[in-house]
Design an enzyme around this catalytic site. Structure first.
Site: not given
Ligand code: A3P
Length: 288
Positions: A133, A155, A191, A257, A259
């Site tokens: 990050h 995103r 995203y 959460r 997605g």
């Molecule tokens: P939301 O909170 O909007 O649902 P990171 O992995 O960078 O921490 O990002 C987390 C976000 O990616 C969360 O978004 C999560 O739900 C979503 N996410 C995790 N796995 C995913 C997948 N396989 N496909 C799409 N989104 C995903």
């Protein structure tokens, strides 16, 4: 040696104590800390960023996944691992089915270099799959100089904001603009694009990673299988991601959460939307 690393970390902590700070979100109770033009949560592991800058030696074969937290890191970790290691595992033995993606593709600064004793990344076999990050401006020099591959996922900040209630929006916008300046070594994806055309981008990504799908794989639907295995529905329903947790005690389910794209509409006020759009249009014109 560990003593030397302790000394370095002490030096980093002293440096951090002198950096500009801002109050962060009340809920996290951690101030934000500005380092090289970019705001970090003070609890994030800035020591690890500094350690990486001083010591990390990138190899041309390394693959770096760069992102702001909450922009799809977990998803892309799973996809990159699945693409690059696809000949090693059968569907039933695949590590993604029993490990959270963060265990498989570690974050350089906050997992491997968080504190002494730091991980021995030199001993990792090539190609190393690493995530970070760290902002583009603070990436270790060797990452930029080695010619290694960078996959950058970004995103819509409004969804990042909603997703990352723990992080202030300032941490979102720094790195993207610079990354866009060197497209040949960087696979830049949002995203939103990934959600819209997952299969198309998984195939493009495989090419970028030097692992294009062969005709035989195309006819067997290998890319489709990867898309399915790494989908939100599949990953979030795995036992390890529903009920497992990391060594630090963080539940794996926090990474899954909903997605979806555009969830911000249910959470932000008109005023918040306007001010976020203003910053986004200035820093990332035409992307969202
Ligand atoms: P939301 O909170 O909007 O649902 P990171 O992995 O960078 O921490 O990002 C987390 C976000 O990616 C969360 O978004 C999560 O739900 C979503 N996410 C995790 N796995 C995913 C997948 N396989 N496909 C799409 N989104 C995903």
């Amino acid at each position: 040696s560990i003593e030397k690393d302790e000394e370095s970390f002490q030096r980093y902590r002293e440096r951090i104590s002198t950096l500009p700070k801002e109050r962060g979100w009340k809920i996290t109770n951690h101030p934000l800390c500005q380092y090289e033009g970019f705001w970090y949560r003070s609890a994030y592991g800035l020591e690890g960023v500094m350690f990486a800058q001083e010591h990390f030696k990138a190899r041309p074969s390394d693959v770096f996944l760069c992102s702001t937290p909450k922009s799809g890191t977990t998803w892309l970790k799973a996809i990159i691992f699945a693409i690059t290691k696809r000949t090693y595992y059968t569907n039933s033995t695949h590590p993604i089915l029993t490990n959270n993606p963060h265990e498989i593709v570690p974050i350089l600064e906050s997992k491997l270099f968080r504190e002494p004793p730091v991980a021995n990344v030199e001993s990792l076999p090539s190609p190393r799959l690493l995530a970070t990050h760290i902002s583009y401006t603070s990436l270790p020099m060797s990452v930029l100089g080695s010619g290694c591959r960078i996959v950058y996922i970004c995103r819509n900040p409004k969804d990042v904001l909603v997703s990352m209630w723990k992080i202030c929006i300032w941490t979102v916008l720094g790195p993207c603009a610079r990354v866009l300046e060197c497209p040949e070594r960087v696979f830049f994806i949002t995203y939103e694009e990934m959600k819209r055309d997952t299969l198309v981008h998984v195939k493009r990504l495989a090419k970028f990673l030097g692992k294009p799908f062969s005709l035989e794989e195309e006819s067997k639907g290998v890319a489709e299988e990867i898309v399915e295995m790494c989908s939100f529905e599949s990953l979030s329903n795995l036992e390890v991601n529903k009920n497992g947790s990391s060594k630090t005690g963080l539940k794996n389910s926090v990474y899954f959460r909903e997605g979806k794209v555009g969830g911000w509409r249910n959470h932000l006020t008109t005023q918040m939307i306007e001010s976020l759009d203003r910053v986004t249009n200035e820093k990332l014109p035409g992307i969202f």
